[in-house]
Structures are given as C-alpha cells and as structure tokens.
Design a protein around this motif. Structure first.
Motif, mmCIF file in Angstrom:
data_model
loop_
_atom_site.group_PDB
_atom_site.id
_atom_site.type_symbol
_atom_site.label_atom_id
_atom_site.label_comp_id
_atom_site.label_asym_id
_atom_site.label_seq_id
_atom_site.Cartn_x
_atom_site.Cartn_y
_atom_site.Cartn_z
ATOM 1 N N GLY A 113 0.825 -1.199 0.000
ATOM 2 C CA GLY A 113 0.000 0.000 0.000
ATOM 3 C C GLY A 113 0.859 1.248 0.000
ATOM 4 O O GLY A 113 2.075 1.180 0.237
ATOM 5 N N LYS A 229 -4.330 0.495 -1.203
ATOM 6 C CA LYS A 229 -3.813 -0.871 -1.118
ATOM 7 C C LYS A 229 -3.714 -1.505 -2.493
ATOM 8 O O LYS A 229 -4.399 -1.087 -3.430
ATOM 9 C CB LYS A 229 -4.740 -1.717 -0.224
ATOM 10 N N ALA A 235 -2.395 -6.950 2.112
ATOM 11 C CA ALA A 235 -3.227 -5.747 2.205
ATOM 12 C C ALA A 235 -4.514 -6.034 2.973
ATOM 13 O O ALA A 235 -5.052 -5.146 3.643
ATOM 14 C CB ALA A 235 -3.553 -5.213 0.811
ATOM 15 N N SER A 244 -6.024 -6.150 7.910
ATOM 16 C CA SER A 244 -4.796 -6.682 7.325
ATOM 17 C C SER A 244 -4.082 -7.637 8.271
ATOM 18 O O SER A 244 -4.044 -7.407 9.484
ATOM 19 C CB SER A 244 -3.855 -5.526 6.967
#
Length: 271
Positions: A113, A229, A235, A244
């Motif tokens: 991300g 993400k 993610a 996550s």
C-alpha cells in the motif's frame, strides 16, 4: 494431589456462568445502546437537531446500563480501576495511534500500500476528537467495567482480559467487521486494550487507546491522507490496517511485550 471437591466444581461453574452472563450483558448493552442511540438521533435529526447528538445519547445509555449492572453485581471494586485521566487518556491515545500506525508503515514497506496526501484543514482533524472520545468511552465503560471486571473477579486478570477481548470481538463483528482478519484483529486489539486498562492509566487508558485507533483509522486516513492498497494478501480488506494480517502481526508482538511486562510487574509486586 487431590481432585477438586464437588463444592469447588460448583463454585467454579457458578463463576464461569457469572462471567458468561457478564460477557452477554456487555455485548447486549453496548450493541443495544448503539442501535437505540441511532434510532433516537435519527428521529431528532428529522426534527431538526444536529446529527452529532448520537454520541452523547450513546454515552448516556451506556452509563445507565453500566450503573445498573454495578448496582446489581459485586464487581464494582474489582480491577481495572478508572485510573488517571491525564495519564490514562494521553498514554492510551499514543498507543492507540501507534499500533495501526506501525501496521500502515509495515504495509508501505512491504509495498502492499501507499500513502497519498490530501488537502485538509486542521479543524477537520480536531473537531471529531471529542465525539470519538465519547464513542470510545461508551463502549469501554461497559467492556472494561462489566466483562473485564467480572472475569478478573472470578478467575483473575488473565481471564478478565480474555473475556473482555471476546466481548469486544463479538461487538465489532456485530457492527460489521466480519472478515477473518477483522475478527482476529478485534480480539487481539481488545486484549491490548485490556492490558492498557490494568496499567496506571486504568479504564481511561483503554478509552484513550480505543479513541486514538479510531481517530487514526477514520479521521486521519480520509481527511489528511488516503491509503491505497494493492489488493494482495498482505493488504487484507478495507481501506486501512484493521483488516490486514500485518496489523495482526503488530498486535501479536505488542501483546507479547505487554504480557511479559505485566507478568514481571505482577511477580515483583508479590515479592
């Protein structure tokens, strides 16, 4: 080593039933207060009242349920205690922001991300803080004051933390956080808040931790930043770190450190 007597088994069974009832009452009161405050605030907003009336209504209902429970139970003097407002809220807020903060940085370092800055006003980050604190207090006063106190009174602090973590996990699941990682992180974060509540900051440290986490994951991400993400396994789900597995790893490490520190401190106090 002799086996426990029938009377001891009965005592343990009664204690376990009392803890189970406390967890059920915790989830029912917290979720019910949220739903009822939603309906009441919607009716008030239809009549022209501001939308933010929901959080004070939620707090009033939560405190009412908590006070009734305390009046009926024998756990009002059991840990966790309320703690220091300044130290509790301040320290808790730092921890509450740091945990998802580490997870977000981990996601960025793992290239799962990336942050994107947005134009924002400072007021947009400050104005929600009182309402976030009220929301956190509404839930934590019931979770720590009922579930954790009941578990601690019946079986000790470890079971108190575990019972409160279970109540927090069930409550979050009912509120819509239902993926595998959301459920795991709800339980682990609930346990971390339980350790905070046993610190000198007391229940107010858990309130600060809950509020700091909510503020970072909702107000800061969205108003000041967005977190994009890549859709990979690391993610997870959702727009932030809560869904996550990286947040799971951070929580496991922090919980291990908290547990060791608390156990050493408790052993030192016994000596």
């Amino acid at each position: 080593m002799t086996d426990p007597s029938p009377s001891q088994h009965q005592t343990r069974s009664r204690r376990a039933m009392a803890v189970g009832l406390a967890i059920f009452a915790t989830v029912t009161l917290a979720y019910g207060a949220g739903e009822l405050s939603h309906l009441l605030s919607f009716s008030l907003s239809e009549a022209g009242a501001p939308d933010f009336f929901r959080e004070p209504i939620n707090l009033g209902l939560a405190l009412l349920g908590f006070l009734i429970w305390q009046g009926l139970s024998q756990t009002s003097k059991s840990p966790p205690l309320w703690g220091s407002p300044a130290m509790g809220l301040g320290w808790g807020w730092v921890v509450g922001c740091a945990l998802p903060g580490f997870a977000l940085l981990g996601l960025m370092l793992l290239q799962a991300g990336r942050f994107e800055a947005r134009d924002f006003s400072v007021a947009a980050l400050i104005i929600p803080v009182p309402f976030i604190l009220i929301h956190a207090l509404s839930e934590e006063v019931i979770i720590r004051g009922i579930a954790q106190r009941a578990g601690t009174a019946a079986f000790g602090p470890w079971l108190g933390i575990g019972g409160a973590a279970l109540a927090f996990c069930v409550l979050q699941t009912l509120q819509g956080y239902q993926s595998m990682w959301h459920i795991a992180n709800s339980a682990l974060f609930g346990a971390a808040l339980g350790f905070l509540a046993l610190s000198r900051g007391g229940i107010l440290a858990a309130v600060g931790g809950h509020a700091g986490w909510t503020w970072l994951e909702t107000s800061w991400i969205g108003d000041a930043m967005t977190f994009q993400k890549d859709g990979s396994f690391l993610a997870g789900t959702g727009p932030d770190s809560y869904g996550s597995p990286v947040f799971t790893a951070v929580l496991l490490v922090i919980l291990a450190l908290m547990g060791v520190r608390w156990a050493l401190q408790a052993n030192k106090e016994k000596q």
